[in-house]
Design a protein around this motif. Structure first.
Motif, PDB file in Angstrom:
ATOM      1  N   SER A 229      33.242 -37.612  29.341  1.00 40.94           N
ATOM      2  CA  SER A 229      32.018 -37.892  30.088  1.00 40.94           C
ATOM      3  C   SER A 229      31.017 -36.744  30.001  1.00 40.94           C
ATOM      4  N   PRO A 256      27.046 -41.039  32.285  1.00 35.83           N
ATOM      5  CA  PRO A 256      26.852 -41.598  33.628  1.00 35.83           C
ATOM      6  C   PRO A 256      25.378 -41.810  33.957  1.00 35.83           C
ATOM      7  N   GLN A 258      24.408 -43.767  36.978  1.00 31.87           N
ATOM      8  CA  GLN A 258      24.435 -43.811  38.444  1.00 31.87           C
ATOM      9  C   GLN A 258      23.429 -44.789  39.027  1.00 31.87           C
ATOM     10  N   ASP A 296      28.788 -44.681  34.229  1.00 34.45           N
ATOM     11  CA  ASP A 296      29.160 -44.820  35.634  1.00 34.45           C
ATOM     12  C   ASP A 296      27.940 -45.297  36.415  1.00 34.45           C
ATOM     13  N   HIS A 325      31.816 -48.250  34.679  1.00 35.27           N
ATOM     14  CA  HIS A 325      32.680 -47.931  35.812  1.00 35.27           C
ATOM     15  C   HIS A 325      31.800 -48.025  37.054  1.00 35.27           C
TER      16      HIS A 325
END
Length: 430
Positions: A229, A256, A258, A296, A325
């Motif tokens: 990541s 990621p 978010q 993510d 995720h």
């Protein structure tokens, strides 16, 4: 002595657990199931409230089914709330992250001589059920994301010098590992704290050079590095160039996101905009059409409105990401987000998480379908009938191959379980 290691959370924890396994093996201990082990190390995560709960449930179950075990708890939850874990029945010791090196030294000494001058077993493919080796190149984080406790549980960023990492790579390659995942708490900050300073791209250049030198000396160097990541602001053009062109890095990035609302990103203290992220991911997809790009996503952040969530869902539905995720927001005491107004009701958080998971499933199905007929190099895992490709597909193949072998596989099925067939090496691989 028999032992077991139970690991929660990120690849950094996985790397720490592998080090614990090796220390125990070197002492002459034997791996077994947690329910039968004399010593059980529980390596915890604390990124969400559910991670804390999962660790507590596991410890309570182990104490109940294996009352004679010495349970040693470590990791981020053990660092953040040591008293909570020490109070659980069966816990013999709680070891915070900063004391993990001392724990490993304790486990590794004294070594046990097996009678022929060798002192215990060492790590090799298959230990802890893992064919690839996870190499922690740094730990700690200096970012200030408003929802995250990790800077308090992992401390300031600390990088492992390149020469030490190259020696470790040589050791694990000589032990038989053919894939190495590079991981860190804030991987993209690698090298900034070293003297002289370096960078993740600098480390990757060094790894590529190491492979060239091994091959020039006619030594084993058929190893693939996988970048774990990586924060979007750290995914530099140099890193992308190395992944795309060096030949020794997997075409797989995890970046990621978010959120896709700039307003929410600012409240999260994420140092980029959705436009920056969009342009980055689109450029990677153009450069590497078959690359796996994961992410993510955090839903239900304090103050997230229906309009904010609609922006997130709209971006994700049309983006080139391949898997997600999804994390429903939960308060972490001590973070600034926990004191923010505008908390989203739990029912709405769960519904938004469901919507995003559904989008993620469609993105994954689209990516898998696009791989039909393509040929990829991959590493056999488990019993040899499953291949993990460079672009992170898990493909079932007919039995016959051994574990930890490089193979070329053509994808023949993508509905449900991915299926493939072995084929001759090809000049051009995706």
């Amino acid at each position: 002595m028999t032992y077991a290691v139970v690991t929660f959370g990120c690849r950094v924890n996985q790397a720490d657990s592998l080090a614990a396994e090796e220390a125990l093996l070197g002492q002459g201990a034997t791996a077994t199931a947690p329910e039968q082990a004399d010593v059980v190390i529980v390596n915890t995560c604390s990124v969400t409230a559910s991670a804390d709960q999962a660790a507590r449930q596991t410890i309570r179950r182990l104490a109940r089914v294996n009352p004679g075990a010495r349970i040693v708890v470590t990791g981020c939850y053990a660092t953040r709330r040591p008293d909570e874990l020490a109070a659980l029945h069966g816990v013999a010791a709680v070891v915070p992250n900063d004391d993990k090196p001392a724990l490993l030294q304790m486990l590794a000494r004294p070594p046990v001589d097996d009678g022929d001058g060798a002192c215990g077993a060492r790590i090799e493919p298959g230990v802890a059920g893992r064919t690839a080796f996870t190499l922690r190149v740094q730990t700690g984080c200096g970012e200030q994301c408003s929802y995250c406790v990790i800077p308090t549980t992992r401390g300031r960023p600390r990088s492992v010098p390149i020469d030490i990492l190259l020696a470790e790579v040589a050791r694990v390659v000589d032990a038989g590992f053919k894939e190495i995942a590079l991981t860190g708490v804030h991987l993209g900050s690698y090298g900034r704290d070293l003297e002289p300073p370096s960078s993740l791209a600098g480390l990757m250049h060094a790894l590529a050079g190491w492979i060239r030198s091994r091959r020039a000396a006619s030594r084993q160097a058929d190893v693939l590095f996988r970048v774990s990541s990586l924060e979007p602001m750290d995914c530099s053009p140099a890193v992308v160039d190395l992944v795309a062109g060096a030949g020794c890095f997997a075409p797989h990035l995890h970046l990621p996101l978010q959120h896709a609302s700039d307003r929410v990103l600012a409240a999260m203290r994420r140092p980029y905009t959705i436009d920056y992220y969009r342009r980055l991911v689109d450029a990677i997809r153009r450069r590497m059409p078959h690359a796996s790009i994961g992410s993510d996503v955090l839903v239900g952040f304090p103050g997230e409105t229906e309009e904010d969530f609609a922006e997130l869902a709209a971006y994700l539905a049309g983006c080139p990401l391949t898997h997600l995720h999804v994390f429903p927001y939960s308060d972490r005491p001590g973070t600034s987000a926990s004191a923010m107004a505008g908390k989203v009701h739990g029912t709405a958080v769960r519904e938004r998480a469901r919507v995003v998971r559904d989008i993620g499933q469609r993105l994954t199905a689209r990516f898998r379908a696009a791989q039909l007929g393509t040929v990829h190099r991959g590493l056999t895992i488990e019993d040899g009938a499953l291949v993990v490709t460079g672009n992170y597909l898990k493909v079932q193949i007919p039995p016959g191959a051994a574990r930890n072998e490089w193979v070329d596989v053509r994808v023949t099925g993508a509905d449900g379980v991915m299926r493939g067939e072995l084929c001759l090496p090809v000049a051009t691989r995706h």
